[in-house]
Design a protein around this motif. Structure first.
Motif, PDB file in Angstrom:
ATOM      1  N   GLY A 106     -64.499  -2.275 -61.234  1.00 34.02           N
ATOM      2  CA  GLY A 106     -63.230  -1.568 -61.051  1.00 34.02           C
ATOM      3  C   GLY A 106     -63.338  -0.084 -61.297  1.00 34.02           C
ATOM      4  O   GLY A 106     -62.692   0.726 -60.619  1.00 34.02           O
ATOM      5  N   HIS A 107     -64.167   0.317 -62.277  1.00 31.55           N
ATOM      6  CA  HIS A 107     -64.352   1.749 -62.553  1.00 31.55           C
ATOM      7  C   HIS A 107     -64.985   2.448 -61.352  1.00 31.55           C
ATOM      8  O   HIS A 107     -64.649   3.592 -61.032  1.00 31.55           O
ATOM      9  CB  HIS A 107     -65.225   1.938 -63.797  1.00 31.55           C
ATOM     10  CG  HIS A 107     -64.587   1.451 -65.056  1.00 31.55           C
ATOM     11  ND1 HIS A 107     -63.472   2.049 -65.619  1.00 31.55           N
ATOM     12  CD2 HIS A 107     -64.891   0.400 -65.867  1.00 31.55           C
ATOM     13  CE1 HIS A 107     -63.120   1.412 -66.715  1.00 31.55           C
ATOM     14  NE2 HIS A 107     -63.958   0.399 -66.891  1.00 31.55           N
ATOM     15  N   ALA A 108     -65.892   1.750 -60.658  1.00 33.99           N
ATOM     16  CA  ALA A 108     -66.528   2.333 -59.477  1.00 33.99           C
ATOM     17  C   ALA A 108     -65.512   2.524 -58.357  1.00 33.99           C
ATOM     18  O   ALA A 108     -65.578   3.491 -57.598  1.00 33.99           O
ATOM     19  CB  ALA A 108     -67.668   1.435 -59.005  1.00 33.99           C
ATOM     20  N   MET A 109     -64.555   1.608 -58.272  1.00 31.59           N
ATOM     21  CA  MET A 109     -63.507   1.713 -57.249  1.00 31.59           C
ATOM     22  C   MET A 109     -62.656   2.961 -57.485  1.00 31.59           C
ATOM     23  O   MET A 109     -62.355   3.709 -56.542  1.00 31.59           O
ATOM     24  CB  MET A 109     -62.632   0.461 -57.290  1.00 31.59           C
ATOM     25  CG  MET A 109     -61.608   0.383 -56.171  1.00 31.59           C
ATOM     26  SD  MET A 109     -60.654  -1.144 -56.263  1.00 31.59           S
ATOM     27  CE  MET A 109     -59.939  -1.199 -54.632  1.00 31.59           C
ATOM     28  N   VAL A 110     -62.282   3.186 -58.735  1.00 31.41           N
ATOM     29  CA  VAL A 110     -61.486   4.357 -59.084  1.00 31.41           C
ATOM     30  C   VAL A 110     -62.268   5.624 -58.805  1.00 31.41           C
ATOM     31  O   VAL A 110     -61.762   6.590 -58.211  1.00 31.41           O
ATOM     32  CB  VAL A 110     -61.044   4.301 -60.559  1.00 31.41           C
ATOM     33  CG1 VAL A 110     -60.311   5.580 -60.942  1.00 31.41           C
ATOM     34  CG2 VAL A 110     -60.151   3.084 -60.801  1.00 31.41           C
TER      35      VAL A 110
END
Length: 350
Positions: free
Chosen positions: A100-104
């Motif tokens: 999820g952090h990579a998506m942000v």
């Protein structure tokens, strides 16, 4: 046409909203340049544009350029001689990284890379696609309709997709303010409408699963629906409308339906073609447990028990948008799926 000297760069040209926005821009008289991560998909985009009814001669007004959100140098080339930018490309629930952090980070990097190049190119205005998820997520106690004045609660229990849309939009406004650039953001609710090719978004997958009888138990969630053609039109209107720089616009039909209501609507319309539609609901606690194992449920279950209705008053007044109904959008989605042979109903019942 009077506007053909103005080039509009539309990022993420293969996407559902992006293709319809390309269609609206071409028919409005703009030259359109659209970015693709994979340049072999040019013919696919052209086919979808023609499927939407654009005259073949207007394809000469459509060009393609390489564009990866994470590669800054792509955008300096893409923005050359561009007048306006419609920034749609962003990771979605169907293209999201597992982290999820990579998506942000990808969404924010895309803003910085595209906007930095736009600044150097002295573009007149950027219209950016955000989402209603940047307004309504993380607000469990909110009985009124949401408006553009509100922002998602980043401290709440929200999905990485809503977090990415919220953070990216916040970064976009910060960049625009710091660099004296004109920015307008478009925040669609759940987007339905005619599919033009084999690729479609996570929202339309809901309809496919219901029609095929794969959604045997529906979660108790209601949501606003908007037609993709209205979303695309809102982007085009926002390019040149005066006195709207710095504004956000929620785009919704104003119709708020549950999964069960959607299933009933589809069942009434497609009794013969889709005999396996279920209208059974499942308790919230079962939906939450199921989300531990079914990735596609992890985003919607975070909205259980929360109002998600949005106002379209601002878009009606300031953009002059008169949106189509949710029923029109939903039936257009379903009919196009049958027309393109996307729906598979050869299962045995049970």
């Amino acid at each position: 046409m009077e506007k053909t000297h103005n080039i509009v760069l539309i990022t993420g040209g293969t996407g559902f909203i992006a293709v319809h926005t390309i269609v609206k821009c071409l028919t409005a008289g703009y030259l359109v340049r659209t970015s693709l991560r994979n340049m072999t998909r040019q013919d696919e985009v052209k086919k979808m544009v023609l499927q939407a009814g654009v005259p073949e001669n207007l394809l000469t007004h459509l060009t393609f350029v390489k564009g990866d959100l994470t590669v800054a140098k792509d955008w300096e080339i893409a923005l050359k001689n561009v007048t306006y930018v419609i920034h749609i490309a962003s990771p979605t629930p169907t293209t999201r990284p597992k982290d999820g952090h990579a998506m942000v980070k990808m969404a924010i990097d895309g803003v910085w890379n595209v906007f930095s190049a736009a600044k150097k190119a002295h573009v007149k205005r950027i219209v950016m696609t955000s989402a209603s998820g940047a307004v309504l997520s993380g607000h469990k106690n909110h009985p009124e309709k949401f408006t553009e004045q509100e922002w998602t609660n980043l401290d709440g229990a929200i999905d990485a997709y809503q977090r990415s849309k919220t953070r990216a939009e916040q970064e976009a406004f910060k960049f625009a303010l710091d660099n004296d650039m004109e920015l307008v953001t478009i925040l669609p609710t759940t987007v339905m409408g005619p599919i033009l090719g084999p690729d479609f978004s996570h929202s339309q997958m809901i309809i496919k699963n219901i029609l095929e009888g794969k959604s045997k138990h529906l979660i108790k969630l209601s949501f606003d629906i908007v037609d993709v053609r209205d979303v695309a039109q809102a982007h085009v209107l926002a390019l040149t409308q005066e006195n709207i720089a710095g504004e956000r616009f929620l785009i919704t039909s104003g119709d708020h339906l549950s999964f069960k209501q959607v299933a009933h609507l589809l069942k009434d319309e497609f009794k013969a073609q889709a005999p396996y539609i279920s209208t059974k609901e499942v308790p919230d606690w079962i939906a939450i447990m199921a989300s531990w194992f079914i990735v596609q449920l992890r985003m919607p279950v975070k909205l259980l028990g929360q109002n998600t209705a949005c106002s379209n008053e601002k878009a009606r007044k300031m953009l002059g948008l008169t949106p189509l109904s949710a029923k029109t959008a939903l039936l257009a989605t379903a009919h196009s799926m049958f027309d393109l042979n996307i729906i598979q109903n050869n299962q045995s019942k049970g």
